[in-house]
Design an enzyme around this catalytic site. Structure first.
Site, short mmCIF file in Angstrom:
data_model
loop_
_atom_site.label_atom_id
_atom_site.label_comp_id
_atom_site.label_asym_id
_atom_site.label_seq_id
_atom_site.Cartn_x
_atom_site.Cartn_y
_atom_site.Cartn_z
CG HIS A 18 -2.05 -0.95 1.18
ND1 HIS A 18 -3.06 -0.86 0.25
CD2 HIS A 18 -2.34 -2.02 1.97
CE1 HIS A 18 -3.94 -1.84 0.46
NE2 HIS A 18 -3.52 -2.56 1.48
CB SER A 168 -8.77 -1.46 8.55
OG SER A 168 -9.11 -2.82 8.56
CG HIS A 195 -3.40 -6.38 10.50
ND1 HIS A 195 -2.51 -6.98 9.64
CD2 HIS A 195 -3.55 -5.11 10.05
CE1 HIS A 195 -2.15 -6.11 8.69
NE2 HIS A 195 -2.77 -4.96 8.94
#
Length: 339
Positions: A18, A168, A195
């Site tokens: 990304h 996220s 995460h």
């Protein structure tokens, strides 16, 4: 007292894409994969930032195709397990078969945090192919702990052998992580993974909170290389876990050398918490929106900060970058109406 071992899941060669618009080449992938393997990293995740099959004009065209990325990493890693990510709607059954055929050991199937049902067919297919199936819930801050637990329970019922929640947008504080991981570990009998993203500078602290709440798999990237302000910094995470007495099986000195290599060869500069990443975390917008938001704001002459706030109000998720122009139009209209 013997503390539980933690599996560090290295997302450098997937989430890091990304940060460079999915432009990593085979030589870069080979060198880092070999260094991670030498350091004892147990799992390395590789692919387009949005997963296999995702290379497109909508979310970014890869410099290197899926097969080349996977084969290159597999050949460089005699010890580490190879993982990849897929999102239903982009990846197909053909992509899954191709990934497993070329040495992928673990496939993560990701869905929005309230849409676990879309993972059912793919989780079953992965297990039929002989790979480990993991379920991922994206943008997990948009669901309450009980809802996340129910969605994870469904994924386990579909065949997930590990379930993972992604912060996220990098918007969590440690207590947010604690309540969610606690709810999930109480609801499922498979390993739980976390995460983190570092938009508020909390990624390592949040990862530690996840471990204390029962997570046994933690995602991280070398030098934090990832979307927006980056991910949990792998070498720092390993050091912290080591200080607390959690075994990881990773050689910290060699992991630090791999991180040095990553900084030299993969990224223009290490990720940092700049003002744009900060507002992304505060607004709860996926970190991968940073580059397209900056480009759109500059072109339209609007504030990136205001644009992130507007996108957060719209509760956008990954893959909805095409909504940025609508948010820009709303801002320019409102600014034109001001006295």
């Amino acid at each position: 007292m013997n503390l539980p071992a933690i599996t560090v899941h290295d997302s450098t060669l997937r989430d890091g894409q990304h940060a460079v618009r999915h432009q990593l080449n085979a030589d870069q992938i080979r060198a880092y994969a070999a260094a991670a393997d030498t350091a004892g990293v147990p799992v390395l995740e590789v692919g387009h930032g949005n997963g296999i099959g995702a290379s497109s004009r909508q979310v970014g065209l890869s410099k290197t195709d899926d097969t080349t990325m996977l084969v290159t990493a597999r050949d460089a890693m005699p010890h580490s397990r190879l993982a990849t990510l897929m999102l239903p709607g982009w990846a197909t059954s053909t992509d899954l078969r191709n990934a497993v055929l070329h040495g992928v050991d673990i496939v993560r199937v990701a869905a929005h945090c309230t849409e676990a049902d879309v993972t059912e067919r793919h989780l079953g297919a992965i297990r039929d192919l002989g790979a480990e199936a993991q379920g991922v819930l994206l943008m997990s801050h948009l669901a309450e702990p009980e809802e996340l637990a129910e969605q994870c329970r469904r994924m386990v019922g579909y065949g997930a052998q590990t379930v993972c929640v992604f912060d996220s947008a990098g918007t969590y504080l440690p207590e947010d992580v604690t309540t969610r991981i606690t709810a999930i570990t109480s609801a499922v009998d498979v390993p739980v993974a976390f995460h983190g993203h570092n938009n508020l500078g909390m990624a390592v602290a949040n990862s530690l909170a996840a471990v204390r709440a029962g997570a046994r798999v933690i995602d991280a990237c070398a030098r934090g290389f990832g979307a927006g302000a980056g991910n949990t910094q792998l070498e720092v995470l390993v050091a912290v876990l080591d200080r607390y007495g959690h075994p990881t099986g990773i050689d910290l000195r060699l992991a630090a050398q791999a991180a040095d290599l990553a900084e030299r060869t993969l990224m223009p500069a290490p990720p940092t918490v700049d003002s744009t990443s900060l507002v992304s975390g505060l607004a709860g917008v996926f970190s991968g929106f940073k580059k397209p938001v900056l480009a759109a704001a500059q072109e339209a002459g609007v504030s990136p900060w205001d644009l992130f706030v507007e996108l957060g109000r719209r509760r956008v998720i990954a893959g909805q970058e095409d909504l940025i122009p609508d948010a820009v139009a709303a801002l320019t209209t409102s600014q034109g109406e001001r006295p």
